[in-house]
Design a protein around this motif. Sequence first.
Motif, short mmCIF file in Angstrom:
data_model
loop_
_atom_site.label_atom_id
_atom_site.label_comp_id
_atom_site.label_asym_id
_atom_site.label_seq_id
_atom_site.Cartn_x
_atom_site.Cartn_y
_atom_site.Cartn_z
N PRO A 1 24.70 17.79 -2.81
CA PRO A 1 25.12 16.81 -3.79
C PRO A 1 24.19 16.76 -5.00
CG PRO A 1 25.05 15.85 -1.58
CD PRO A 1 24.35 17.17 -1.51
N THR B 1 27.25 13.41 -7.46
CA THR B 1 27.82 12.46 -6.51
C THR B 1 26.76 11.59 -5.85
OG1 THR B 1 27.73 14.14 -4.77
CG2 THR B 1 29.81 13.93 -5.99
N SER B 2 25.54 12.06 -5.83
CA SER B 2 24.47 11.35 -5.12
C SER B 2 24.01 10.10 -5.85
CB SER B 2 23.27 12.27 -4.92
OG SER B 2 22.62 12.52 -6.16
N ASP C 1 28.83 14.10 -1.28
CA ASP C 1 27.72 13.48 -0.57
C ASP C 1 28.29 12.81 0.67
OD1 ASP C 1 25.60 12.00 0.38
OD2 ASP C 1 24.92 11.38 -1.61
N GLN D 1 30.67 7.62 -4.76
CA GLN D 1 30.45 8.92 -5.38
C GLN D 1 31.17 9.02 -6.72
OE1 GLN D 1 30.58 12.44 -2.64
NE2 GLN D 1 31.20 10.92 -1.11
#
Length: 306
Positions: free
Chosen positions: A111, A114-115, A151, A159
């Motif tokens: 990721p 998205t993290s 993630d 996300q």
Amino acid sequence: MKRRNFIQKGALSGSFLALSGPNLFAMQLNGTSNHQFNLNYAPHLGMFKNLAGDDPIDQLNFMADQGFTAFEDNTMRERSVALQKQMADVMQKRGLQMGVFVAHKIYWTEPNLTSGKEDKRDEFLADIKASIEVAKRVNAKWVTVVPGYVDMTQDINYQTAHVVESLKQAAALLEPHGITMVLEPLNFYNHPGLFLKESPQAYQICKAVNSPSCKILFDVYHQQIQEGNLIPNIDATWDEIAYFQMGDNPGRKEPTTGEINYKNIFKHIYEKGFTGVLGMEHGNSMPGAAGERAVIAAYVSCDDFL
């Protein structure tokens, strides 16, 4: 003769027959068709290396000689500044519009956007800033963005919020320069585990970012695998599409080698008034110069929709 080879040779022969006298003779000798395309199809470096040679400048000139009016290069930002300027000069002189290049490091297995992690967002935004300079140098209006891997530790909605925030900040950097990042959904089969997979998802994100600098790259190959229903999905996401890419399925080769009716796709895009670039992001179905002529012939054939 194997059925696949028969179909390929038949399609190639049919396209050549659509050419007349001197044009056909020239194409047989050196791949030149002087065709006037209805849409801005964009080859990439290496697609015609047997006919044009290894030099990027010779390849650009060859593309223009065939009647192509655009060019794309995923790795443009990795090329030297001197070569970027040289390529830009040739494109301007030969009437080739610069298509996309990839604007940032893509995370294929872990990721990033998205993290929600600040260091990953900062890295992404630094890449965007650097890509703005490349885009100005080569007269590019579009850059490709892939939000990266999912993630698995976070709900998909969190996300999405992280991705939207990163894209809003990137759009703020791009807008003053008139550059658009185009989000590319990628199919689950070739790229398992990526966050952005479908055109409705990309549409939702673009609406949330709400910027002229954040739009969709609709890759027909990827979306045929991921969701199908191509023309209705093109229509549904139309106001957020800024760029197309091509590739037949299965195989990700030139049109006419798979199941997608590209003549109908091109006709539909044309009739909707699209004036942007359609990237030829696919391989050649056959090796050598014959395979390169087959690519040209396929586009001549599928472009014959008026």
